[in-house]
Design a protein around this motif. Sequence first.
Motif, mmCIF file in Angstrom:
data_model
loop_
_atom_site.group_PDB
_atom_site.id
_atom_site.type_symbol
_atom_site.label_atom_id
_atom_site.label_comp_id
_atom_site.label_asym_id
_atom_site.label_seq_id
_atom_site.Cartn_x
_atom_site.Cartn_y
_atom_site.Cartn_z
ATOM 1 N N ILE A 70 -7.089 6.244 -6.598
ATOM 2 C CA ILE A 70 -8.205 5.502 -6.970
ATOM 3 C C ILE A 70 -9.607 6.095 -6.393
ATOM 4 O O ILE A 70 -10.767 5.925 -7.041
ATOM 5 C CB ILE A 70 -8.110 3.806 -6.183
ATOM 6 C CG1 ILE A 70 -9.147 2.965 -6.604
ATOM 7 C CG2 ILE A 70 -8.155 4.215 -4.738
ATOM 8 C CD1 ILE A 70 -9.316 1.570 -5.938
ATOM 9 N N PRO A 89 -14.192 4.106 -2.665
ATOM 10 C CA PRO A 89 -12.766 4.523 -2.484
ATOM 11 C C PRO A 89 -12.633 5.597 -1.675
ATOM 12 O O PRO A 89 -12.014 5.664 -0.481
ATOM 13 C CB PRO A 89 -12.164 4.723 -3.666
ATOM 14 C CG PRO A 89 -12.848 3.886 -4.817
ATOM 15 C CD PRO A 89 -13.982 4.003 -4.577
ATOM 16 N N LEU A 120 -9.556 -5.098 -6.534
ATOM 17 C CA LEU A 120 -9.146 -5.120 -5.381
ATOM 18 C C LEU A 120 -9.872 -6.178 -4.591
ATOM 19 O O LEU A 120 -9.092 -6.761 -3.620
ATOM 20 C CB LEU A 120 -9.652 -3.811 -4.573
ATOM 21 C CG LEU A 120 -8.897 -2.445 -4.949
ATOM 22 C CD1 LEU A 120 -9.625 -1.064 -4.362
ATOM 23 C CD2 LEU A 120 -7.439 -2.622 -5.271
ATOM 24 N N GLU A 138 -2.970 5.411 -0.460
ATOM 25 C CA GLU A 138 -3.716 4.740 -1.404
ATOM 26 C C GLU A 138 -3.813 3.305 -0.746
ATOM 27 O O GLU A 138 -4.808 2.582 -0.964
ATOM 28 C CB GLU A 138 -3.024 4.488 -2.839
ATOM 29 C CG GLU A 138 -3.092 5.831 -3.606
ATOM 30 C CD GLU A 138 -4.475 6.396 -4.117
ATOM 31 O OE1 GLU A 138 -5.172 5.535 -4.731
ATOM 32 O OE2 GLU A 138 -4.957 7.339 -3.480
ATOM 33 N N ASN A 139 -2.952 2.787 -0.297
ATOM 34 C CA ASN A 139 -2.861 1.211 0.168
ATOM 35 C C ASN A 139 -3.946 1.276 1.338
ATOM 36 O O ASN A 139 -4.548 0.238 1.306
ATOM 37 C CB ASN A 139 -1.305 0.776 0.647
ATOM 38 C CG ASN A 139 -1.635 -0.830 0.605
ATOM 39 O OD1 ASN A 139 -2.000 -1.391 -0.081
ATOM 40 N ND2 ASN A 139 -1.177 -1.181 1.831
ATOM 41 N N ASN A 183 -12.272 -0.824 -11.708
ATOM 42 C CA ASN A 183 -10.998 -0.965 -10.579
ATOM 43 C C ASN A 183 -11.169 -1.473 -9.218
ATOM 44 O O ASN A 183 -10.175 -2.104 -8.868
ATOM 45 C CB ASN A 183 -11.005 0.680 -10.546
ATOM 46 C CG ASN A 183 -10.226 1.310 -11.655
ATOM 47 O OD1 ASN A 183 -9.586 0.480 -12.646
ATOM 48 N ND2 ASN A 183 -10.147 2.498 -11.855
ATOM 49 N N VAL A 184 -12.465 -1.404 -8.710
ATOM 50 C CA VAL A 184 -12.455 -1.917 -7.372
ATOM 51 C C VAL A 184 -12.623 -3.442 -7.404
ATOM 52 O O VAL A 184 -12.380 -4.218 -6.454
ATOM 53 C CB VAL A 184 -13.476 -1.025 -6.557
ATOM 54 C CG1 VAL A 184 -13.124 0.081 -6.122
ATOM 55 C CG2 VAL A 184 -15.035 -1.220 -7.215
ATOM 56 N N LYS A 222 -11.629 -2.968 0.840
ATOM 57 C CA LYS A 222 -11.723 -4.648 0.860
ATOM 58 C C LYS A 222 -12.471 -5.292 2.192
ATOM 59 O O LYS A 222 -13.129 -6.227 1.999
ATOM 60 C CB LYS A 222 -10.556 -5.188 0.453
ATOM 61 C CG LYS A 222 -10.054 -6.421 0.118
ATOM 62 C CD LYS A 222 -8.587 -6.622 -0.346
ATOM 63 C CE LYS A 222 -8.409 -8.180 -0.553
ATOM 64 N NZ LYS A 222 -7.087 -8.329 -1.198
ATOM 65 N N LYS A 256 -7.268 0.968 -0.063
ATOM 66 C CA LYS A 256 -7.887 -0.325 -0.687
ATOM 67 C C LYS A 256 -7.970 -0.982 0.289
ATOM 68 O O LYS A 256 -9.029 -1.832 0.088
ATOM 69 C CB LYS A 256 -6.707 -0.642 -1.812
ATOM 70 C CG LYS A 256 -6.352 0.121 -2.924
ATOM 71 C CD LYS A 256 -5.359 -0.119 -3.852
ATOM 72 C CE LYS A 256 -5.087 0.834 -5.040
ATOM 73 N NZ LYS A 256 -3.833 0.504 -5.668
ATOM 74 N N GLU A 257 -7.327 -1.040 1.259
ATOM 75 C CA GLU A 257 -7.647 -2.212 2.257
ATOM 76 C C GLU A 257 -8.836 -1.984 2.934
ATOM 77 O O GLU A 257 -9.436 -3.034 3.407
ATOM 78 C CB GLU A 257 -6.402 -2.213 3.191
ATOM 79 C CG GLU A 257 -5.008 -2.687 2.927
ATOM 80 C CD GLU A 257 -5.384 -4.395 2.361
ATOM 81 O OE1 GLU A 257 -5.860 -5.029 3.165
ATOM 82 O OE2 GLU A 257 -4.769 -4.531 1.166
#
Lengths: 418, 418
Positions: free
Chosen positions: B322, B373, B415, B353-354, B411-412, B361, B357-358
């Motif tokens: 991402i 990202p 999330l 990747e996780n 994309n974001v 967020k 993303k976390e």
Amino acid sequence: MSYVSKLCCTYCATTYPKTDLMNLCPKDGRPLEIIIDVAKVKEELPEFSWYRPQLKSMWRFGSLLALDINNEQDRRNIVSLGEGYTPEIPLHQHPLAKKHHFNLFLKDEGQPHKNFGSNPTGSFKDRGMSMAISMAKQFGVKKVVVPTQGNAGDSLAEYAMKANMESVVIMPDDTPMPILGRVSALAKMHDNVTIELVKGTIKEAGQLMKEKYVPQGYFNMATFQEPGWRIDGKKTLGLELAEPNDGLNQAWSLPDVVLYPTGGGTGILGMWKAFDELQALGLIGDKRPRVISVQSEKTAPVVNAFDSNQDDSTIVEAGETIATGLNVPGGVGHFKVLDIIRKSRGAALAVDENSIKENLKSIYHNYGIWICPEGAATLAAIEPAIERGLIQSGDKVVAFNTGSFEKYLPNVRKLLFV
Amino acid sequence: MSYVSKLCCTYCATTYPKTDLMNLCPKDGRPLEIIIDVAKVKEELPEFSWYRPQLKSMWRFGSLLALDINNEQDRRNIVSLGEGYTPEIPLHQHPLAKKHHFNLFLKDEGQPHKNFGSNPTGSFKDRGMSMAISMAKQFGVKKVVVPTQGNAGDSLAEYAMKANMESVVIMPDDTPMPILGRVSALAKMHDNVTIELVKGTIKEAGQLMKEKYVPQGYFNMATFQEPGWRIDGKKTLGLELAEPNDGLNQAWSLPDVVLYPTGGGTGILGMWKAFDELQALGLIGDKRPRVISVQSEKTAPVVNAFDSNQDDSTIVEAGETIATGLNVPGGVGHFKVLDIIRKSRGAALAVDENSIKENLKSIYHNYGIWICPEGAATLAAIEPAIERGLIQSGDKVVAFNTGSFEKYLPNVRKLLFV
């Protein structure tokens, strides 16, 4: 096949066969509406068998729509990207709602919400375009053109691509970048998407469409110029307003007040049509919400006509508003918007730019919701609506946020920070 | 004229006249750096007269830069859109900072902040491009080309337009829509902007550049291929890290740890250069922050080389991350990044990747900051950095957010909601 019976002019009531591929009414140049034979739906499909509540898109209203997802042949023509079925978000902490004791909800057409549908291009235009491209596909149309103030443009391009149609999108050269950029990118990447930029507004875009593309055989998908297709897509807004959380066991009912941002007015015509059809189906009575049509004071043809007791709007000069979707100087459907708001004992209200900006900002910071300037305009209209007695204690009030603020960046970013 | 004395290869240290318009070092194909004669600055411009702290952009560092805004002739070549001079936002409530008792700051290159400068295209690339286009203008360059993973593309196009140069931007066809769309729109609206899309990554974009545009006389503005220009723009990141709130009366000092997302590595070379120049000027000593280079585990050539004690990276397969700006399979400057992180007693860390993303967020929901990202990746590296003893109690830690999340929509968005 669906339960469409015919086309009918919204002004002179002349009817036309449902198999005619038309634009405006040839007699008076007014919008056509699709007539659904609701009596037949009621007779043939009792006990909600017309309805598909498990489906998380606007196509859940099955046999009440111009294409019926319950029907094998119709289903093949439906071009869906998950549009519609959006939530009403409670804004219980809104200071005016608290002070005046009414229940305020935001019908959010912009961002995705868990367990709901999601408009693929981030605006309510997807409802109309999903229906319009599906109908065009049913009629064998291969080439479509639309003039737009923005959101209808990327929406048309996406649905036309999904349906393998050629599309031309004509927009002002000052359309917000996420829309102008997206359509430019689609045009760069795909031979069957074309973008044209004009100086001015949707008016100039419409002129270029008529001079250059309609003569080449592109079907005119401008607001109201397709025969009732986009109205029937927007109709699902009204059906959702009435739909209970559990449609099969609870009563269907309408809010007391609806605040709706008005450019051309398709959504107001669509919602009104929905209410009439639900009544014909026996799900609601004859009570209607007070419909409040909201415009920017910079470009307010409907408000001008409402205030001066005219039956139709007069074309105004385009203004400069952050709510670009409201920068629509006139419309062939405005007579019907005026008729509806009067019948509903509603009103047309103009709001100023500063109140649009303040509402956009406060909803972002207080609720984390990405509303668009047109949505902020509906919230800005709450205060004048209260002052005019249009919103009363105990009312259920639904304000429409018609799109995501991300489609108005970077302009709205500047409002949120610094 | 500025205090540039010459060009110098970052690898073999061969020097070249400052008047040569070059790309990589002809001897070894490595990046060149611009050498500023800091001793001369110190001698001729005592008492901060090289410095323009009233200026809210990166050009505030006046005579320490390759073009000196204090100089009449240089000033005419400076192409500025307000880039740089960004704040360090305290993240005192960050759970890891609280638990391990260090002071965490986010250097925010993405969104505008009151009383600071603002990167016009919403990313750190604007610093390098402002300098590079200004230098190109000084050299009389009329046509420029850049291959990019994204943010450098719209940045180059904007600065080239401002300078009335022709530009070609070559990017992957899966570049996030706000960038791909913006450059497509600029290309649609302006004859002197061209966009080319390729399958793959910046690597394939670079090949097309060399085959098609360099032979036509377009000057190569790829990372490190211009002679040190973009490094000298990014150098201002390091100067700002050291700059006190009141540069004239307080001591200049560096943080203990810097977390920086690494694609090509220009920023790391630029910051290191800044620290050396500030030391030569006598404003700081020889202590350096631990530099932590952060990559996505999907494409981690620098981390691979660091972990296996190699002096240079080996080209990897491009992954799918991402953090598209980190999807850089190799780089001619990676040897220098590795040298710097080792000298600084830092490290190269890969994050999954996780965790990217976390972090994106949680910063959005807890602080309302629109990080990208790549910025989220630097925050994701905090936990492994603590585990390796790279961050200690009492440290001042600066994580870089290199751009706004609005450039990675939609994309974001997915999330943040649903």
